[in-house]
Design a protein around this motif. Structure first.
Motif, PDB file in Angstrom:
ATOM      1  N   LEU A   1       0.831  -1.211   0.000  1.00 30.54           N
ATOM      2  CA  LEU A   1       0.000   0.000   0.000  1.00 30.54           C
ATOM      3  C   LEU A   1       0.864   1.260   0.000  1.00 30.54           C
ATOM      4  O   LEU A   1       0.529   2.251  -0.659  1.00 30.54           O
ATOM      5  N   GLY A   2       1.969   1.212   0.753  1.00 34.60           N
ATOM      6  CA  GLY A   2       2.886   2.358   0.788  1.00 34.60           C
ATOM      7  C   GLY A   2       3.478   2.632  -0.586  1.00 34.60           C
ATOM      8  O   GLY A   2       3.592   3.791  -1.012  1.00 34.60           O
ATOM      9  N   LEU A   3       3.849   1.554  -1.301  1.00 34.06           N
ATOM     10  CA  LEU A   3       4.367   1.701  -2.656  1.00 34.06           C
ATOM     11  C   LEU A   3       3.326   2.334  -3.585  1.00 34.06           C
ATOM     12  O   LEU A   3       3.637   3.264  -4.346  1.00 34.06           O
TER      13      LEU A   3
ATOM     14  N   LYS B   1       1.248   9.304  -5.911  1.00 31.19           N
ATOM     15  CA  LYS B   1       1.431  10.733  -5.642  1.00 31.19           C
ATOM     16  C   LYS B   1       2.542  11.320  -6.525  1.00 31.19           C
ATOM     17  O   LYS B   1       2.444  12.474  -6.970  1.00 31.19           O
ATOM     18  N   TYR B   2       3.592  10.516  -6.750  1.00 29.20           N
ATOM     19  CA  TYR B   2       4.723  10.993  -7.556  1.00 29.20           C
ATOM     20  C   TYR B   2       4.373  11.009  -9.046  1.00 29.20           C
ATOM     21  O   TYR B   2       4.590  12.011  -9.745  1.00 29.20           O
ATOM     22  N   PHE B   3       3.809   9.898  -9.540  1.00 33.57           N
ATOM     23  CA  PHE B   3       3.549   9.769 -10.973  1.00 33.57           C
ATOM     24  C   PHE B   3       2.382  10.625 -11.461  1.00 33.57           C
ATOM     25  O   PHE B   3       2.318  10.955 -12.645  1.00 33.57           O
ATOM     26  N   VAL B   4       1.431  10.944 -10.575  1.00 32.31           N
ATOM     27  CA  VAL B   4       0.255  11.688 -11.017  1.00 32.31           C
ATOM     28  C   VAL B   4       0.637  13.078 -11.529  1.00 32.31           C
ATOM     29  O   VAL B   4       0.010  13.621 -12.453  1.00 32.31           O
TER      30      VAL B   4
ATOM     31  N   ALA C   1      -3.625  10.783 -14.646  1.00 30.31           N
ATOM     32  CA  ALA C   1      -4.273   9.566 -14.146  1.00 30.31           C
ATOM     33  C   ALA C   1      -3.527   8.310 -14.581  1.00 30.31           C
ATOM     34  O   ALA C   1      -3.544   7.287 -13.893  1.00 30.31           O
ATOM     35  N   GLU C   2      -2.836   8.380 -15.733  1.00 35.06           N
ATOM     36  CA  GLU C   2      -2.050   7.230 -16.197  1.00 35.06           C
ATOM     37  C   GLU C   2      -0.958   6.873 -15.197  1.00 35.06           C
ATOM     38  O   GLU C   2      -0.571   5.708 -15.052  1.00 35.06           O
ATOM     39  N   GLY C   3      -0.439   7.872 -14.493  1.00 35.83           N
ATOM     40  CA  GLY C   3       0.583   7.628 -13.489  1.00 35.83           C
ATOM     41  C   GLY C   3       0.107   6.733 -12.357  1.00 35.83           C
ATOM     42  O   GLY C   3       0.891   5.960 -11.785  1.00 35.83           O
ATOM     43  N   VAL C   4      -1.193   6.790 -12.049  1.00 34.11           N
ATOM     44  CA  VAL C   4      -1.748   5.969 -10.965  1.00 34.11           C
ATOM     45  C   VAL C   4      -1.778   4.499 -11.368  1.00 34.11           C
ATOM     46  O   VAL C   4      -1.448   3.615 -10.569  1.00 34.11           O
ATOM     47  N   VAL C   5      -2.133   4.200 -12.631  1.00 33.52           N
ATOM     48  CA  VAL C   5      -2.148   2.790 -13.069  1.00 33.52           C
ATOM     49  C   VAL C   5      -0.721   2.276 -13.295  1.00 33.52           C
ATOM     50  O   VAL C   5      -0.460   1.079 -13.159  1.00 33.52           O
TER      51      VAL C   5
END
Length: 432
Positions: free
Chosen positions: A380-382, A388-391, A396-400
């Motif tokens: 979950l931490g990962l 948070k970093y990729f978004v 939204a693609e950063g979340v997937v």
């Protein structure tokens, strides 16, 4: 030519899988129509709000029963023929359910305004939250009864209950959608546990009478300590996970816009629809099966058997979903322009997730509480940190993308944890 019918008959996992596949296919066909209607009438913003409520309801499924579901599955599978132990188990489980339901109801009712503002940025949904506050006893009892069904591996009854609940919930949702728009849809989602409760009693009444003898239930705390570990595990995997999803959706809304949050919620919805196929098989088959295995060799054989049975089926299904992704968007989520780019990473992440979940269910089957908690917190931490970093970099693609990378790392960690468990056990047996 391979006798497919005979093969399915001999393979219990395939038998469950094939029956589940029928239920899932029917659900998918219905959900295509339902999601299209929701998408056209409510748009990305409405889908995002529905996602917020579903996350809250998922958290409630854990808190209302204090997370004893997997514990009930494990101990029912081990004590099915022992009436005294079964009575003790359900006496303890109902103590958990009553405690969790009361606390959940009070928290929801007296914090309705705060929850409404946190989830929907308005106080307009206070009545919805207060309505939800009435239902924790029903939700808690549902989870305990589902635990009994799964522990008995009664996959035929389970399939009927799942399908019946889904069909009636969808009918209610459509009626409320056409007459009350978004508010109606949200209220229909809140009422869905009540439908499930009624269907369980109609379809499962005989088994309930046989295994839960109300006259023998008492304030018996025999299983309280064993079930507490499952409470902690459920809080980590369900409550914390859904809280993180709520926060990630809010982050997408705040840093980009609510439409992007709606696209990610839509992708999540598709994912959960096909992943529910695996989760029901896991609780019906994997936990009871792993609970009986005590050697590393037997465990490896069972994992390979599950992989050979499930992974090829999932691979074919996921490739088909990716190839026809634009058609799926046109049919199910028309005008969701940000959805197409999410498919690749979500599908890759879900495939690795499936492979990981098969092994990680050993933590539940053997009640490896600390192994579960530590690995789940890392997972979950990962997801939270990477999202948070990729978004900011990819939207939204950063979340997937975070979803995929998280499960790649998590798979390695889980394999190491389970290997260490069996190695420690074999050493203990040699020294004994």
């Amino acid at each position: 030519m391979i006798n497919l019918k005979g093969l399915i008959k001999k393979n219990v996992l395939l038998k469950m899988t094939s029956l589940n596949a029928v239920v899932i296919i029917i659900r998918l066909i219905i959900s295509i129509f339902v999601q299209r209607e929701l998408s056209l009438k409510l748009g990305e913003a409405g889908i995002a709000k529905i996602g917020q409520l579903r996350n809250l309801l998922q958290m409630l499924t854990s808190t209302s029963s204090l997370g004893v579901f997997n514990g009930v599955v494990k101990y029912v599978s081990e004590n099915e023929s022992d009436e005294k132990q079964m009575s003790k188990l359900f006496s303890s489980a109902f103590i958990f359910g009553a405690s969790g339901s009361i606390v959940s109801a009070l928290v929801l009712f007296f914090n309705a305004e705060y929850i409404s503002v946190s989830l929907f940025k308005t106080i307009d949904f206070v009545d919805l939250i207060k309505c939800l506050a009435i239902l924790p006893p029903v939700i808690g009892l549902n989870r305990i009864l589902y635990g009994l069904i799964n522990g008995l591996s009664d996959y035929k009854k389970h399939a009927k209950i799942e399908l019946g609940t889904y069909v009636f919930s969808v009918l209610l949702l459509l009626i409320f959608l056409y007459y009350c728009s978004l508010e109606g849809v949200l209220f229909s989602i809140v009422l869905s546990p009540l439908i499930s409760f009624v269907i369980i009693f109609i379809l499962f009444f005989d088994k309930l009478n046989k295994h839960i003898k109300l006259k023998e239930l008492s304030l018996d705390f025999s299983f309280v300590k064993p079930l507490l570990g499952f409470t902690l595990m459920s809080f980590i995997s369900t409550v914390l996970l859904n809280y993180i999803e709520l926060d990630v959706r809010t982050t997408i809304t705040n840093r980009i816009n609510i439409e992007e949050a709606g696209s990610w919620t839509a992708m999540n919805f598709l994912s959960k629809n096909y992943m529910v196929f695996s989760s029901s098989v896991f609780t019906l088959y994997v936990i009871p099966q792993f609970a009986k295995i005590n050697t590393g060799l037997a465990f490896r054989k069972e994992v390979l058997h599950i992989y050979k049975t499930l992974l090829p089926l999932f691979a074919v299904g996921m490739i088909a979903i990716y190839v026809f992704r634009n058609l799926i968007i046109d049919i199910v989520f028309p005008n969701f322009t940000g959805l197409e780019s999410l498919f690749k990473w979500q599908l890759l992440g879900d495939f690795v997730r499936l492979a990981t979940l098969v092994i990680s269910y050993q933590f539940l089957a053997k009640k490896m509480v600390w192994s579960f908690i530590i690995t789940e917190l890392i997972s979950l931490g990962l997801f939270y940190g990477l999202s948070k970093y990729f978004v900011d970099l990819y939207g939204a693609e950063g979340v997937v993308m975070a979803h995929f990378y998280r499960y790649l790392i998590y798979l390695v960690i889980v394999i190491i944890a389970v290997w260490y468990y069996f190695k420690s056990n074999s050493k203990a047996e040699v020294n004994a």
